[in-house]
Motif scaffolding. Structure first.
Motif, PDB file in Angstrom:
ATOM      1  N   LYS A  64       0.417  -1.098  -0.023  1.00  0.00           N
ATOM      2  CA  LYS A  64      -0.356  -0.202   0.052  1.00  0.00           C
ATOM      3  C   LYS A  64       1.017   1.409  -0.420  1.00  0.00           C
ATOM      4  O   LYS A  64       0.861   2.686  -0.216  1.00  0.00           O
ATOM      5  CB  LYS A  64      -1.056   0.411   1.456  1.00  0.00           C
ATOM      6  N   SER A  68       1.616   4.586  -3.467  1.00  0.00           N
ATOM      7  CA  SER A  68       1.142   5.570  -3.513  1.00  0.00           C
ATOM      8  C   SER A  68       2.221   6.359  -4.139  1.00  0.00           C
ATOM      9  O   SER A  68       3.167   6.598  -4.892  1.00  0.00           O
ATOM     10  CB  SER A  68       1.536   6.103  -1.679  1.00  0.00           C
ATOM     11  N   GLU A  69       1.681   7.432  -4.793  1.00  0.00           N
ATOM     12  CA  GLU A  69       1.619   8.697  -5.901  1.00  0.00           C
ATOM     13  C   GLU A  69       3.479   9.201  -4.908  1.00  0.00           C
ATOM     14  O   GLU A  69       3.930   9.886  -5.178  1.00  0.00           O
ATOM     15  CB  GLU A  69       1.852   8.913  -6.471  1.00  0.00           C
ATOM     16  N   TYR A  70       3.642   9.234  -3.884  1.00  0.00           N
ATOM     17  CA  TYR A  70       4.185  10.075  -3.524  1.00  0.00           C
ATOM     18  C   TYR A  70       6.201   9.560  -2.544  1.00  0.00           C
ATOM     19  O   TYR A  70       6.667  10.000  -1.977  1.00  0.00           O
ATOM     20  CB  TYR A  70       3.844  10.720  -1.487  1.00  0.00           C
ATOM     21  N   TYR A 132       2.500  11.882   5.343  1.00  0.00           N
ATOM     22  CA  TYR A 132       2.083  10.893   4.175  1.00  0.00           C
ATOM     23  C   TYR A 132       2.429   9.142   4.570  1.00  0.00           C
ATOM     24  O   TYR A 132       0.864   8.791   4.429  1.00  0.00           O
ATOM     25  CB  TYR A 132       2.278  11.117   2.918  1.00  0.00           C
ATOM     26  N   ILE A 136      -1.088   6.847   5.357  1.00  0.00           N
ATOM     27  CA  ILE A 136      -1.555   5.326   4.479  1.00  0.00           C
ATOM     28  C   ILE A 136      -1.513   4.552   5.417  1.00  0.00           C
ATOM     29  O   ILE A 136      -2.376   3.885   4.987  1.00  0.00           O
ATOM     30  CB  ILE A 136      -0.058   5.240   3.878  1.00  0.00           C
TER      31      ILE A 136
END
Length: 367
Positions: A64, A68-70, A132, A136
């Protein structure tokens, strides 16, 4: 011969009433004002994972985070010590450590703990990255569905967060060392270029051209005063950082001066190359502004290089300011030693040799 040329250059510098003032006032204004106003966004954070559980639940959490795009998962380490080595080498920005019995704790007690350890040399990047990742993890906890016979209604994952190298996430501490590098670039790159072009405009350079002074001696005499001025500017910056921000280098001070001198040689050589191809001060100013703006914006001063597109990251390989900012920040905040900075030394040495050789050969001296 060079003694008299140096005497001429220093007298010429001191005769200009604006130049000494600018050398003293400009670094003070930059270091006292800009750290309070700068800001940027974060993407492509390098994540190192330590999975001590190796369970389906821990694997799903890692997947997961990686989706994430981060975040970009750069390695899955066997131990926290190994992950910290990735942080210290600059390969990773944040560590996510999942403890043993992570799945068992969630299923039996409904509560498990994880550790987030962030490199906060860049306080904003470390703080936002931790935030961030925490979001998540909380989202993942909400997705866990207890079994039908479980008395747990809502599993919870508790997060321990550590900030490495800048634990209070003070953005000014991150910016001040980089602004020292910016000051050296602007003053030691811009002024030598304008110096030679101004002599072209006033015609005084023709008096030098008819003398037996070699091109190398002439270029060296032009550069040395600005090398000395650059070291003075760096000293002012170090003193201001200590007095105003309470910031002292965690690493050896000589290393900072060594790389500063090497960087000054690079950037002053670039200024001389520009001056050799410019006929007027206006032309030199436009060319230098063009290069300096690009160099600053693509140096990692405000925007992390990892957040840039891949093509832009490739271009930054040729950016000398990028390497010197890395040196100032790591020496100040991480206490890096010589062995940690060999890549930066190699890059700056190649640029210094290339640009100054170009400056000598591109200077046209008529006998």
């Amino acid at each position: 011969m060079i003694k008299y040329l140096l005497e001429k250059e220093f007298k010429q510098m001191l005769r200009n009433p604006m130049l000494p003032r600018m050398l003293l006032v400009f670094p003070c204004i930059i270091l006292l004002v800009l750290p309070w106003a700068a800001n940027f966004e974060i993407k492509n954070i390098n994540l190192s994972v330590v999975d001590n559980d190796h369970s389906p639940y821990s694997t799903r959490l890692i997947q997961k985070a990686g989706a994430s795009e981060y975040f970009r998962i750069v390695d899955v380490s066997d131990s926290y010590k190994e992950a910290m080595e990735s942080i210290e080498e600059g390969k990773a920005d944040i560590i996510l450590e999942i403890p043993p019995h992570f799945e068992r704790d969630i299923l039996k007690s409904g509560t498990a703990r994880v550790l987030i350890s962030a490199n906060t040399v860049n306080g904003t990047k470390g703080g936002l990255g931790s935030s961030y990742l925490s979001n998540i993890i909380h989202d993942y906890a909400g997705e866990i569905k207890p079994s039908d016979n479980s008395i747990i209604s809502e599993p919870k994952i508790e997060i321990d967060t550590q900030g490495r190298f800048n634990p209070h996430l003070d953005y000014k501490i991150f910016m001040v060392p980089a602004l020292m590098a910016q000051l050296l670039m602007m003053l030691c790159g811009f002024l030598p270029a304008l110096n030679i072009v101004s002599e072209k405009e006033f015609g005084t350079i023709e008096q030098i051209n008819v003398t037996p002074v070699s091109k190398f001696t002439f270029i060296l005499a032009k550069l040395i005063p600005y090398w000395i001025a650059g070291l003075i500017i760096l000293t002012i910056g170090i003193l201001l950082a200590r007095v105003v921000y309470g910031l002292s280098p965690a690493g050896p001070l000589w290393l900072l001066y060594f790389f500063a001198l090497l960087f000054i040689v690079v950037i002053s050589g670039m200024g001389l190359v520009v001056s050799n191809y410019s006929q007027t001060m206006q032309q030199a100013m436009f060319v230098m502004f063009f290069f300096l703006i690009i160099i600053m914006l693509m140096s990692g001063l405000f925007t992390p290089i990892n957040s840039m597109p891949q093509w832009a990251q490739t271009i930054t390989i040729l950016n000398p300011l990028k390497y010197f900012i890395q040196v100032t920040r790591t020496v100040y905040l991480k206490g890096s030693s010589w062995g940690d900075l060999t890549a930066q030394f190699t890059a700056l040495l190649i640029m210094a040799a290339t640009l100054n050789t170009w400056a000598v050969f591109s200077y046209k001296k008529n006998s």
